[in-house]
Design a protein around this motif. Structure first.
Motif, PDB file in Angstrom:
ATOM      1  N   ASP A 143       0.842  -1.199   0.000  1.00 46.65           N
ATOM      2  CA  ASP A 143       0.000   0.000   0.000  1.00 46.65           C
ATOM      3  C   ASP A 143       0.875   1.246   0.000  1.00 46.65           C
ATOM      4  OD1 ASP A 143      -2.698  -1.048   0.066  1.00 46.65           O
ATOM      5  OD2 ASP A 143      -2.209  -1.835   2.044  1.00 46.65           O
ATOM      6  N   LEU A 144       1.714   1.367  -1.014  1.00 44.54           N
ATOM      7  CA  LEU A 144       2.717   2.430  -1.048  1.00 44.54           C
ATOM      8  C   LEU A 144       2.120   3.819  -0.879  1.00 44.54           C
ATOM      9  CD1 LEU A 144       4.902   1.187  -4.042  1.00 44.54           C
ATOM     10  CD2 LEU A 144       5.534   1.144  -1.624  1.00 44.54           C
ATOM     11  N   CYS A 145       1.090   4.112  -1.660  1.00 45.21           N
ATOM     12  CA  CYS A 145       0.545   5.476  -1.682  1.00 45.21           C
ATOM     13  C   CYS A 145      -0.069   5.878  -0.343  1.00 45.21           C
ATOM     14  CB  CYS A 145      -0.456   5.589  -2.824  1.00 45.21           C
ATOM     15  SG  CYS A 145      -1.252   7.186  -2.954  1.00 45.21           S
ATOM     16  N   PRO A 146      -1.043   5.123   0.205  1.00 45.46           N
ATOM     17  CA  PRO A 146      -1.596   5.539   1.496  1.00 45.46           C
ATOM     18  C   PRO A 146      -0.580   5.480   2.632  1.00 45.46           C
ATOM     19  CG  PRO A 146      -2.512   3.419   0.809  1.00 45.46           C
ATOM     20  CD  PRO A 146      -1.762   3.966  -0.351  1.00 45.46           C
ATOM     21  N   MET A 147       0.325   4.509   2.595  1.00 47.43           N
ATOM     22  CA  MET A 147       1.329   4.420   3.651  1.00 47.43           C
ATOM     23  C   MET A 147       2.274   5.618   3.618  1.00 47.43           C
ATOM     24  SD  MET A 147       0.752   1.896   5.635  1.00 47.43           S
ATOM     25  CE  MET A 147       2.283   2.039   6.551  1.00 47.43           C
ATOM     26  N   ALA A 148       2.518   6.165   2.419  1.00 47.62           N
ATOM     27  CA  ALA A 148       3.374   7.351   2.329  1.00 47.62           C
ATOM     28  C   ALA A 148       2.709   8.540   3.012  1.00 47.62           C
ATOM     29  CB  ALA A 148       3.676   7.671   0.862  1.00 47.62           C
ATOM     30  N   HIS A 149       1.400   8.695   2.823  1.00 48.63           N
ATOM     31  CA  HIS A 149       0.678   9.775   3.507  1.00 48.63           C
ATOM     32  C   HIS A 149       0.792   9.612   5.023  1.00 48.63           C
ATOM     33  CE1 HIS A 149      -1.424  11.965   0.290  1.00 48.63           C
ATOM     34  NE2 HIS A 149      -1.404  10.814  -0.369  1.00 48.63           N
ATOM     35  N   LEU A 150       0.709   8.394   5.501  1.00 57.17           N
ATOM     36  CA  LEU A 150       0.825   8.140   6.941  1.00 57.17           C
ATOM     37  C   LEU A 150       2.230   8.477   7.439  1.00 57.17           C
ATOM     38  CD1 LEU A 150      -0.560   5.026   8.811  1.00 57.17           C
ATOM     39  CD2 LEU A 150       1.703   5.917   9.327  1.00 57.17           C
ATOM     40  N   ALA A 151       3.245   7.958   6.729  1.00 59.21           N
ATOM     41  CA  ALA A 151       4.622   8.128   7.186  1.00 59.21           C
ATOM     42  C   ALA A 151       5.097   9.576   7.111  1.00 59.21           C
ATOM     43  CB  ALA A 151       5.552   7.224   6.374  1.00 59.21           C
ATOM     44  N   LEU A 152       4.485  10.376   6.229  1.00 55.36           N
ATOM     45  CA  LEU A 152       4.875  11.775   6.140  1.00 55.36           C
ATOM     46  C   LEU A 152       4.744  12.496   7.479  1.00 55.36           C
ATOM     47  CD1 LEU A 152       3.395  13.105   2.765  1.00 55.36           C
ATOM     48  CD2 LEU A 152       5.804  13.104   3.434  1.00 55.36           C
ATOM     49  N   VAL A 153       3.722  12.158   8.236  1.00 60.82           N
ATOM     50  CA  VAL A 153       3.504  12.831   9.516  1.00 60.82           C
ATOM     51  C   VAL A 153       4.654  12.540  10.476  1.00 60.82           C
ATOM     52  CG1 VAL A 153       1.939  13.028  11.499  1.00 60.82           C
ATOM     53  CG2 VAL A 153       1.020  12.856   9.174  1.00 60.82           C
ATOM     54  N   LEU A 154       5.238  11.356  10.393  1.00 59.70           N
ATOM     55  CA  LEU A 154       6.377  11.014  11.251  1.00 59.70           C
ATOM     56  C   LEU A 154       7.538  11.982  11.053  1.00 59.70           C
ATOM     57  CD1 LEU A 154       6.588   7.115  11.038  1.00 59.70           C
ATOM     58  CD2 LEU A 154       6.251   8.461  13.118  1.00 59.70           C
TER      59      LEU A 154
END
Length: 506
Positions: A143-154
């Protein structure tokens, strides 16, 4: 939830996602992460070509990245892959995603630092919820795309919810007392390369489907009674000669619910030979969906405790291996199967609703209301159920049979698993509405009957409905009643009230 120490269960996940239960990292998980990270650092010093660590991604994997640009590479992958669109995923889903990703990384095969594990844990426990668009994943590489949105906050980018307010990722971290993470080589890829989004959606849907299966048995038992059906079809001797477990469970539930029903006893010697299929075959229909759910649960149980990134680091043998654990096909197939199973609960329920509102089939007042003509009663509630069932038929077409190659044909077969999971969740919500309408119709029909008391289980369901929703004496706006009943279905309130009376259902 203690990541890295034991298997995560679906119930653990529900507690973290919905009840905001705190998670923790075991000491063992931190030690594993430390050992794997040391190998990554050694290999970088040796100049090894490691996919996503010292090379580009996807079709750009043949491009070597200088060591001084390794950190920028990891930040770039998050920014470039955050290309999602659509409505945000529900907060409970995002929390479930973080919990599963934490469980994956805590196994020590990704090569991320202990500090990165701790940063993700703190994000979850501080209830900073990244805003993740629901559309954009093809289900491989994960799930590259949604996981990238999540990881951006980190790393202090993107957007998040914190204490009920939408804000930038940087502001959410600051208000929660957290610092942005500075990614090291390979960590950006490790954070996004996996099946966590599709798995989180599927896991929560499986949990709710178990409640829905019991509710379907309750609604069917109520309908059978007021339609003057027989409970002979629930006899365990019938199930024993076709020993599907789900069929036996559904039959046992409905036998228990209608046990000692005065309504059923009142027409024991009537001239009707057999009930319609939606009643007589209900153990077989409900049971088949239950059997599907059993398989799907096993798949989800495995997936929420798997390592699905690439490459995988094995400290015990000092190897890294390139593979395809990120491919969502197991979850995609299971989620599509779940959607089909749930659609059948709704389909058979709608046919029972039709029998309840149709005076030629029920022997009750037309559309379950007195003074029909002036009042339309539950006429349009059946329309709504029919519309939802029709929508489910479209949604139940499997997404996993489609594949559109990506990344310059490097990723030439993808799973579409996140679409499968989102469709299953939509079908579940539609099915809950249909069952809610059946429960409302069943309760209304009991009000119109004078043939004795129902069984203890169906009476408990009736009382639960009537505690919240009054009898329909004359036409009123039905939408609030349906929403109230649907809430009772999805929360498990109907099941809980029935089980208080008759004991646990299967």
């Amino acid at each position: 939830m203690l990541a890295g120490e034991k298997n995560l269960t679906i119930e653990d996940l529900v507690q973290v996602a919905r009840k905001h239960k705190k998670a923790a990292l075991s000491a063992k998980a931190l030690e594993k992460a430390k050992a794997a990270r040391k190998l990554i650092q050694d290999w970088i010093k040796q100049g090894k070509a490691i996919y996503g660590v010292t090379t580009g991604f996807g079709a750009l994997c043949d491009r070597t990245i200088p060591s001084e640009e390794a950190k920028l590479l990891q930040e770039n992958i998050l920014k470039s892959h955050a290309a999602g669109v659509g409505e945000p995923l529900p907060e409970e889903v995002v929390r479930a995603v973080m919990a599963i990703r934490l469980q994956d990384l805590s196994q020590g095969y990704s090569g991320v630092r202990p500090e990165t594990l701790t940063a993700l844990l703190d994000l979850l426990n501080s209830d900073v919820v990244p805003i993740v668009p629901e559309k954009g994943s093809v289900g491989a590489s994960g799930d590259l795309c949604p996981m990238a949105h999540l990881a951006l906050v980190l790393i202090g980018h993107g957007q998040a919810w914190f204490r009920g307010r939408k804000m930038s990722g940087a502001q959410a971290l600051a208000e929660a007392g957290l610092r942005p993470l500075c990614l090291e080589a390979g960590e950006g890829l490790a954070l996004i390369n996996g099946t966590q989004v599709m798995t989180a959606i599927a896991a929560l849907a499986v949990h709710d489907a178990r409640i829905l299966a019991k509710t379907a048995d309750i609604a069917c038992a109520m309908s059978l009674e007021v339609l003057m059906g027989s409970n002979t079809e629930f006899d365990q001797r019938i199930q024993a000669v076709r020993p599907h477990l789900g069929q036996a469970e559904a039959a046992a539930n409905m036998a228990l619910l209608t046990d000692k029903s005065e309504i059923i006893s009142s027409h024991k010697d009537c001239g009707r030979i057999q009930d319609a299929y939606t009643l007589r075959c209900s153990p077989q229909i409900h049971g088949a969906s239950r059997g599907a759910m059993e398989h799907i649960t096993k798949v989800v149980d495995i997936e929420i405790n798997s390592s699905t990134t690439n490459p995988l680091v094995f400290p015990e043998t000092e190897d890294f291996l390139l593979g395809g654990n990120f491919h969502g096909q197991p979850v995609a197939l299971a989620a599509d199967y779940l959607g089909i199973a749930l659609a059948e609960f709704a389909s058979v329920s709608e046919r029972r609703i039709e029998r309840l509102v149709n005076p030629q089939l029920s022997g009750l007042p037309a559309f379950l209301v007195e003074d029909s003509g002036l009042n339309s009663g539950f006429m349009i509630a059946q329309y709504t159920a029919a519309a939802l069932v029709s929508e489910n038929k479209t949604l139940a077409h499997p997404a996993c049979v489609d594949s559109i190659p990506t990344s310059a044909n490097k990723e030439d077969h993808v799973s579409m698993g996140t679409i499968s999971a989102r469709k299953a969740r939509s079908i579940l919500q539609n099915a809950a509405h249909v069952l809610a309408i059946e429960l409302l119709c069943g309760a209304q029909a009991l009000d119109l009957l004078t043939n004795g008391r129902p069984g203890p289980g169906t009476e408990a369901a009736y009382q639960a409905v009537r505690a919240r929703i009054s009898r329909l004496e004359r036409d009123r706006i039905l939408a609030p009643d349906i929403e109230q009943a649907t809430e009772m279905v999805l929360s498990g309130e109907i099941v809980a009230k029935v089980e208080e009376k008759v004991g646990p259902l299967k």
